[in-house]
Design a protein around this motif. Structure first.
Motif, PDB file in Angstrom:
ATOM      1  N   ASP A   7    -128.243 -55.021  90.331  1.00 40.16           N
ATOM      2  CA  ASP A   7    -127.887 -54.854  91.472  1.00 40.16           C
ATOM      3  C   ASP A   7    -129.194 -54.412  92.544  1.00 40.16           C
ATOM      4  O   ASP A   7    -129.829 -53.364  92.188  1.00 40.16           O
ATOM      5  N   LEU A   8    -129.682 -55.415  93.173  1.00 41.27           N
ATOM      6  CA  LEU A   8    -131.217 -55.026  93.992  1.00 41.27           C
ATOM      7  C   LEU A   8    -130.815 -54.560  95.438  1.00 41.27           C
ATOM      8  O   LEU A   8    -131.869 -54.353  96.291  1.00 41.27           O
ATOM      9  N   GLU A   9    -129.626 -54.220  96.010  1.00 40.24           N
ATOM     10  CA  GLU A   9    -129.381 -53.658  97.514  1.00 40.24           C
ATOM     11  C   GLU A   9    -130.067 -52.035  97.557  1.00 40.24           C
ATOM     12  O   GLU A   9    -129.952 -51.502  96.778  1.00 40.24           O
ATOM     13  N   GLY A  10    -130.979 -52.470  98.445  1.00 43.68           N
ATOM     14  CA  GLY A  10    -131.796 -51.070  98.598  1.00 43.68           C
ATOM     15  C   GLY A  10    -133.292 -51.185  98.197  1.00 43.68           C
ATOM     16  O   GLY A  10    -134.237 -50.445  98.335  1.00 43.68           O
ATOM     17  N   LEU A  11    -133.487 -52.150  97.353  1.00 42.74           N
ATOM     18  CA  LEU A  11    -135.024 -52.606  97.090  1.00 42.74           C
ATOM     19  C   LEU A  11    -135.857 -52.458  98.135  1.00 42.74           C
ATOM     20  O   LEU A  11    -135.397 -53.529  99.012  1.00 42.74           O
ATOM     21  N   ASN A  12    -137.055 -51.902  98.190  1.00 42.75           N
ATOM     22  CA  ASN A  12    -137.924 -52.008  99.458  1.00 42.75           C
ATOM     23  C   ASN A  12    -139.397 -51.705  98.871  1.00 42.75           C
ATOM     24  O   ASN A  12    -139.481 -51.834  97.538  1.00 42.75           O
ATOM     25  N   MET A  13    -140.227 -51.570  99.717  1.00 45.63           N
ATOM     26  CA  MET A  13    -141.852 -51.489  99.247  1.00 45.63           C
ATOM     27  C   MET A  13    -142.002 -50.443  98.579  1.00 45.63           C
ATOM     28  O   MET A  13    -142.971 -50.224  97.685  1.00 45.63           O
ATOM     29  N   ALA A  58    -130.087 -59.860  96.358  1.00 50.61           N
ATOM     30  CA  ALA A  58    -131.514 -59.633  96.187  1.00 50.61           C
ATOM     31  C   ALA A  58    -131.954 -59.637  97.762  1.00 50.61           C
ATOM     32  O   ALA A  58    -131.780 -60.630  98.158  1.00 50.61           O
ATOM     33  N   PRO A  59    -132.909 -58.817  97.915  1.00 49.76           N
ATOM     34  CA  PRO A  59    -133.457 -58.708  99.398  1.00 49.76           C
ATOM     35  C   PRO A  59    -134.810 -59.430  99.789  1.00 49.76           C
ATOM     36  O   PRO A  59    -135.040 -60.155  98.854  1.00 49.76           O
ATOM     37  N   ARG A  60    -134.919 -59.352 100.952  1.00 53.79           N
ATOM     38  CA  ARG A  60    -136.310 -60.206 101.113  1.00 53.79           C
ATOM     39  C   ARG A  60    -137.510 -59.863 100.422  1.00 53.79           C
ATOM     40  O   ARG A  60    -138.498 -60.795 100.272  1.00 53.79           O
ATOM     41  N   VAL A  61    -137.527 -58.754 100.097  1.00 58.09           N
ATOM     42  CA  VAL A  61    -138.721 -58.240  99.343  1.00 58.09           C
ATOM     43  C   VAL A  61    -138.724 -58.690  97.903  1.00 58.09           C
ATOM     44  O   VAL A  61    -139.740 -58.627  97.103  1.00 58.09           O
ATOM     45  N   PHE A  62    -137.487 -59.289  97.413  1.00 58.71           N
ATOM     46  CA  PHE A  62    -137.419 -59.454  96.070  1.00 58.71           C
ATOM     47  C   PHE A  62    -138.508 -60.602  95.569  1.00 58.71           C
ATOM     48  O   PHE A  62    -139.019 -60.627  94.476  1.00 58.71           O
ATOM     49  N   TYR A  86    -128.534 -64.184  93.069  1.00 53.63           N
ATOM     50  CA  TYR A  86    -127.762 -64.284  94.314  1.00 53.63           C
ATOM     51  C   TYR A  86    -128.238 -63.450  95.394  1.00 53.63           C
ATOM     52  O   TYR A  86    -128.552 -62.028  95.278  1.00 53.63           O
ATOM     53  N   SER A  87    -128.762 -63.996  96.527  1.00 51.53           N
ATOM     54  CA  SER A  87    -129.060 -63.307  97.625  1.00 51.53           C
ATOM     55  C   SER A  87    -127.732 -63.007  98.547  1.00 51.53           C
ATOM     56  O   SER A  87    -126.948 -63.928  98.697  1.00 51.53           O
ATOM     57  N   GLY A  88    -127.870 -61.880  99.350  1.00 50.48           N
ATOM     58  CA  GLY A  88    -126.905 -61.697 100.272  1.00 50.48           C
ATOM     59  C   GLY A  88    -125.793 -61.371  99.603  1.00 50.48           C
ATOM     60  O   GLY A  88    -125.277 -60.818  98.543  1.00 50.48           O
ATOM     61  N   SER A  89    -124.418 -62.135 100.061  1.00 46.62           N
ATOM     62  CA  SER A  89    -123.119 -62.010  99.643  1.00 46.62           C
ATOM     63  C   SER A  89    -122.542 -63.345  98.945  1.00 46.62           C
ATOM     64  O   SER A  89    -121.436 -63.523  98.545  1.00 46.62           O
ATOM     65  N   ASN A  90    -123.682 -63.999  98.379  1.00 46.82           N
ATOM     66  CA  ASN A  90    -123.412 -65.299  97.739  1.00 46.82           C
ATOM     67  C   ASN A  90    -122.738 -65.057  96.280  1.00 46.82           C
ATOM     68  O   ASN A  90    -122.305 -65.936  95.789  1.00 46.82           O
ATOM     69  N   TYR A  91    -122.702 -63.815  95.733  1.00 45.58           N
ATOM     70  CA  TYR A  91    -122.182 -63.622  94.726  1.00 45.58           C
ATOM     71  C   TYR A  91    -120.829 -63.446  94.443  1.00 45.58           C
ATOM     72  O   TYR A  91    -119.904 -63.471  93.516  1.00 45.58           O
ATOM     73  N   GLN A  92    -120.037 -63.525  95.822  1.00 45.35           N
ATOM     74  CA  GLN A  92    -118.813 -63.359  96.026  1.00 45.35           C
ATOM     75  C   GLN A  92    -118.056 -64.956  96.197  1.00 45.35           C
ATOM     76  O   GLN A  92    -118.793 -65.694  96.393  1.00 45.35           O
ATOM     77  N   GLY A  93    -116.870 -64.956  95.664  1.00 47.00           N
ATOM     78  CA  GLY A  93    -116.297 -66.186  95.447  1.00 47.00           C
ATOM     79  C   GLY A  93    -116.763 -67.254  94.347  1.00 47.00           C
ATOM     80  O   GLY A  93    -117.469 -66.896  93.448  1.00 47.00           O
ATOM     81  N   PRO A  94    -116.230 -68.465  94.406  1.00 47.76           N
ATOM     82  CA  PRO A  94    -116.427 -69.126  93.243  1.00 47.76           C
ATOM     83  C   PRO A  94    -117.927 -69.766  93.025  1.00 47.76           C
ATOM     84  O   PRO A  94    -118.591 -69.648  93.883  1.00 47.76           O
TER      85      PRO A  94
END
Length: 642
Positions: free
Chosen positions: A366-372, A406-410, A432-440
């Motif tokens: 989980d990369l939420e919060g990844l920054n410089m 995955a954020p923009r800095v990834f 998966y970026s954003g919320s693409n991991y949800q759903g089919p």
């Protein structure tokens, strides 16, 4: 093989052949045929015109041994023999563990002395043609096999010697006994066999996954090599198989990779890491990673919330070595959990529907919060080091890596680390970026809904630490960091050494009283060395010694005379690359004992009387400018040793 003579339409460059000589042994077991073969020259017309030939002649000698079930083929060129020397050797033999398999080995050499100024061109043409013929060889064999089968010939009876007379039978030894095929252990399948066994099909299915005959053969050969060189310290078949897969079953490359990994494990005592490593309390609180049930295929699932983790703070608080140790313990724990799941399910954990890989686990990153802040240079450097260590020593253990949010800095981080990740490993990444991991098409394709953690919108309560910033008050001072580095260096049991030509590596052990026991344990990482043990009462070269052991490049004075200034107490032992040597010596006298490793010189059989050639031959047979080894030695009192 004989069906391709006198000519073979499947090999267009083969124009024809004629038999020069033929012989058979008295019992008919050995058949020798010598032929002259004409090959069309596939070269530019200008080169053919300059050379004055449209075809070249090779002399080929085939030795077919029905008793030993081998076919040996030797060939050399007759055309332009004074200018170009081409030699080729091929051998077919029955696989020692499975008589239904045929082994094949081929080698060739090309020595262009002079060729009308077209030496480079001729070399390229020869290599191109030889490579094409090698690829064509298997197709030709399969063509004639199918032809024989279509003609009703699918089996050739085993050769048997001519019957002997009854009155001679009593004096003749009986026929050799054909031993039944040994099988790998069933219930105790995790133990590695030691009798050169063929692997049992049920054992393969339950513990190793699907293997082709070639892959099974590579596994058996590599295991036998380990049994011969590592003196019983053999990893499990699953462990060996991972290194073979990582090198696409290229035996030599897998052997080199595995040998280096075993030495690394020994040097850093990784085999006991789970029993000895206790992560600092600070790591347990701020390292945002932990195990969480299993994925949809039964693999253990590890969750790492890298975006929530203060990597810079952790490095400054516990140091890079502690972080590396923790990462290694995660990998060791992953293998242990995979082994448990394999036993539970009665089969290896699946890699994908068409392929099974034992001992693999899944990581959810989980990369939420990844920054410089995470791109702090020392932190990225440490990350690259960890990736390199894991790639070299835990190949094919990662079944799948699910990267979410995955954020923009990834992309910046990915650009930095992806070149250090093996291509086979990169193919297992799903990003998966954003919320693409949800759903089919998202996590539900790989994790059961009740396993998806709550912070990703799932139903499962996840107990993985949430990370957070490490307080600066917990950072190590510079003095503490330096002490930690020294402690790590002192705690390393094994030492590495390089042995140069003419400059042996020596370790001095001072024995104050007799009846002590010197023990040694070393691995040869590169090249061949000669190990010897000497005793002397002379003073050694001065140096900054520690009490007890005195390691150095060379301690013995070059002016010393064997038998006068020092004596040999153990016969020289030639140690080959990849071998692991253990031994001991009971001392008889006080004084200084010298353990010496020196580079093994070229065998006398390669000596040559031509001026200057000896140096070339020695260089060809040497392992390069230096040999490398990993060693440990210790002095014990006699009663302690017993």
């Amino acid at each position: 093989y004989e069906k391709r003579f006198p000519t073979c339409p499947q090999i267009p460059v083969f124009l024809g052949s004629e038999v020069l000589g033929e012989s058979r042994s008295a019992d008919g077991a050995v058949h020798v045929v010598e032929r002259s073969c004409r090959l069309r020259v596939d070269a530019p017309r200008l080169l053919r015109k300059i050379a004055g030939v449209e075809h070249v002649v090779f002399v080929q000698r085939n030795v077919l041994n029905w008793r030993e079930r081998t076919l040996l083929i030797e060939a050399h060129n007759e055309t332009f023999a004074s200018r170009v020397v081409v030699e080729e050797n091929c051998s077919y033999w029955v696989h020692p563990e499975n008589e239904d398999w045929t082994c094949f080995e081929q080698s060739a050499s090309l020595d262009i002395r002079s060729f009308f100024g077209f030496e480079n061109t001729l070399e390229k043409i020869a290599m191109k043609q030889y490579t094409a013929n090698v690829k064509r060889g298997k197709e030709v064999i399969e063509h004639y096999l199918n032809e024989l089968i279509s003609q009703g010939t699918s089996h050739i009876p085993r050769w048997t010697p001519a019957p002997v007379r009854e009155e001679d039978a009593r004096s003749q030894p009986g026929p050799p006994q054909v031993l039944g095929t040994l099988r790998a252990p069933g219930p105790a399948a995790e133990a590695v066999g030691t009798d050169g066994d063929k692997l049992d099909a049920d054992y393969i299915e339950r513990c190793l996954g699907q293997l082709t005959p070639m892959q099974e053969s590579c596994l058996i050969q590599l295991r036998h090599w380990l049994q011969e060189t590592h003196r019983g310290k053999i990893p499990k078949d699953e462990h060996i198989l991972r290194f073979l897969r990582a090198r696409d079953f290229h035996l030599d490359k897998a052997r080199e990779m595995l040998c280096q990994s075993l030495s690394w494990r020994k040097q850093h005592q990784v085999d006991v890491l789970l029993q000895t490593w206790r992560p600092p309390a600070l790591l347990e609180e701020f390292y945002a990673g932990g195990w969480h049930y299993q994925d949809i295929d039964g693999r253990p699932l590890y969750i790492l919330r890298l975006g929530q983790m203060d990597t810079k703070g952790l490095m400054k608080a516990v140091g890079e070595e502690a972080l590396l140790q923790h990462v290694l313990s995660v990998n060791e724990e992953g293998q242990k959990r995979c082994e448990g799941n394999t036993k539970q399910f009665g089969r290896p954990i699946r890699q994908d529907p068409g392929r099974r890989l034992p001992r693999s686990w899944t990581c959810l990153l989980d990369l939420e919060g990844l920054n410089m802040r995470h791109l702090w240079r020392p932190g990225v450097k440490a990350l690259l080091r960890m990736i390199e260590v894991v790639e070299d020593n835990y190949p094919e253990t990662l079944g799948r890596l699910l990267i979410v949010r995955a954020p923009r800095v990834f992309p910046v981080l990915w650009t930095l680390i992806s070149p250090f990740i093996n291509e086979n490993t990169r193919q297992k990444f799903l990003i998966y970026s954003g919320s693409n991991y949800q759903g089919p098409g998202g996590l539900v394709d790989y994790l059961d809904k009740e396993v998806i953690p709550d912070f990703l919108g799932g139903e499962s309560v996840c107990n993985v630490p949430e990370g957070g910033l490490v307080p600066k008050s917990l950072y190590l001072t510079e003095e503490e960091q330096e002490q930690a580095d020294q402690l790590r260096q002192w705690s390393e049991t094994y030492h590495s050494a390089s042995v140069l030509r003419g400059a042996p590596h020596e370790v001095a052990l001072e024995i104050l009283e007799g009846e002590s026991v010197i023990t040694w344990d070393f691995d040869i990482l590169r090249g061949d060395v000669v190990f010897s043990l000497y005793h002397t009462k002379q003073a050694l070269k001065p140096g900054p010694w520690e009490p007890g052991a005195r390691p150095s490049r060379q301690l013995m004075d070059k002016g010393w005379v064997l038998g006068t200034d020092y004596s040999r107490v153990e016969a020289p032992l030639v140690c080959r690359e990849g071998e692991s040597i253990q031994g001991s010596h009971v001392t008889r006298w006080p004084g200084v004992y010298l353990l010496q490793w020196q580079m093994h010189s070229a065998p006398s059989s390669v000596a040559c009387s031509l001026p200057g050639v000896d140096d070339v031959l020695t260089a060809l047979h040497s392992p390069g400018p230096k040999c490398r080894l990993l060693y440990y030695c210790e002095v014990l009192a006699s009663q302690d040793f017993r």
